[in-house]
Design a protein around this motif. Sequence first.
Motif, PDB file in Angstrom:
ATOM      1  N   MET A   1      50.299  70.978  59.353  1.00  0.00           N
ATOM      2  CA  MET A   1      52.359  70.433  60.036  1.00  0.00           C
ATOM      3  C   MET A   1      52.955  69.159  59.115  1.00  0.00           C
ATOM      4  O   MET A   1      53.551  68.456  58.895  1.00  0.00           O
ATOM      5  N   LEU A   2      51.433  68.246  59.316  1.00  0.00           N
ATOM      6  CA  LEU A   2      51.058  66.422  58.948  1.00  0.00           C
ATOM      7  C   LEU A   2      51.753  66.530  57.956  1.00  0.00           C
ATOM      8  O   LEU A   2      52.476  65.686  57.848  1.00  0.00           O
ATOM      9  N   ASN A   3      51.125  67.252  57.073  1.00  0.00           N
ATOM     10  CA  ASN A   3      51.277  66.920  56.112  1.00  0.00           C
ATOM     11  C   ASN A   3      52.329  67.144  54.848  1.00  0.00           C
ATOM     12  O   ASN A   3      53.532  66.894  53.836  1.00  0.00           O
ATOM     13  N   LYS A   4      52.954  68.853  55.558  1.00  0.00           N
ATOM     14  CA  LYS A   4      54.514  69.039  55.741  1.00  0.00           C
ATOM     15  C   LYS A   4      55.325  67.829  55.334  1.00  0.00           C
ATOM     16  O   LYS A   4      55.958  67.464  54.975  1.00  0.00           O
TER      17      LYS A   4
ATOM     18  N   ASP B   1      43.745  62.577  69.100  1.00  0.00           N
ATOM     19  CA  ASP B   1      43.965  62.544  70.312  1.00  0.00           C
ATOM     20  C   ASP B   1      45.578  62.232  70.787  1.00  0.00           C
ATOM     21  O   ASP B   1      45.523  63.335  72.237  1.00  0.00           O
ATOM     22  N   VAL B   2      45.571  61.536  70.067  1.00  0.00           N
ATOM     23  CA  VAL B   2      47.197  60.886  70.883  1.00  0.00           C
ATOM     24  C   VAL B   2      48.406  61.845  70.240  1.00  0.00           C
ATOM     25  O   VAL B   2      50.242  62.492  70.544  1.00  0.00           O
ATOM     26  N   ARG B   3      48.073  62.811  68.851  1.00  0.00           N
ATOM     27  CA  ARG B   3      49.000  63.196  68.127  1.00  0.00           C
ATOM     28  C   ARG B   3      50.256  64.640  68.945  1.00  0.00           C
ATOM     29  O   ARG B   3      48.926  65.705  69.542  1.00  0.00           O
ATOM     30  N   LYS B   4      51.566  64.348  68.568  1.00  0.00           N
ATOM     31  CA  LYS B   4      52.243  65.497  68.710  1.00  0.00           C
ATOM     32  C   LYS B   4      52.573  66.585  68.382  1.00  0.00           C
ATOM     33  O   LYS B   4      53.491  65.476  67.584  1.00  0.00           O
ATOM     34  N   GLU B   5      52.912  67.394  67.478  1.00  0.00           N
ATOM     35  CA  GLU B   5      53.643  67.851  66.617  1.00  0.00           C
ATOM     36  C   GLU B   5      55.231  67.686  66.868  1.00  0.00           C
ATOM     37  O   GLU B   5      55.772  67.368  65.475  1.00  0.00           O
TER      38      GLU B   5
ATOM     39  N   ASP C   1      47.658  68.975  51.847  1.00  0.00           N
ATOM     40  CA  ASP C   1      47.094  70.418  51.353  1.00  0.00           C
ATOM     41  C   ASP C   1      47.849  70.309  49.818  1.00  0.00           C
ATOM     42  O   ASP C   1      48.911  70.482  49.278  1.00  0.00           O
ATOM     43  N   SER C   2      46.566  70.798  49.101  1.00  0.00           N
ATOM     44  CA  SER C   2      46.871  71.040  47.690  1.00  0.00           C
ATOM     45  C   SER C   2      47.769  71.829  47.014  1.00  0.00           C
ATOM     46  O   SER C   2      48.733  72.056  46.051  1.00  0.00           O
TER      47      SER C   2
END
Length: 136
Positions: free
Chosen positions: A100-103, A60-64, A2-3
């Motif tokens: 959220m992943l980028n953070k 498909d498999v990711r979870k926060e 996220d730029s």
Amino acid sequence: MDSDMLQKSTQPDNFKVFIQENLDHKVSHEPASEIHDKILFMINNISASNMDVKAKEFTDVRKEQYYPWFAQYMVIKRASIEPNFHELYLKFLEKVNSRMLNKEIVKATCENCKVPSQNFFVTPGCHRHHTLYNLP
């Protein structure tokens, strides 16, 4: 990445505040071995030609709850020692398209830049120097 978030975090006035707010995270949730192995296999076999498929598989498999673990893995085990693949990994994260992943990736990067920079004995030939140099 996220730029907007990255730009705000790297402005001199905001950088110290950003680090203080974001360095308190701990890797507390590692996925079950089946998911863990599946994710590592995906990343090990990612290429420009299969990027869309791997991003879909990851989605498909990711979870926060696993984002801190994955971010640490990508920064420590991949980005810090594989500078030739930075562009590939960034494109993968763009395809996954998770704010959220980028953070979490930015947090892990900041954490891992802080550790070697606190060591006064980091010299240009040592492993820690290369790790810091290779972090995006």
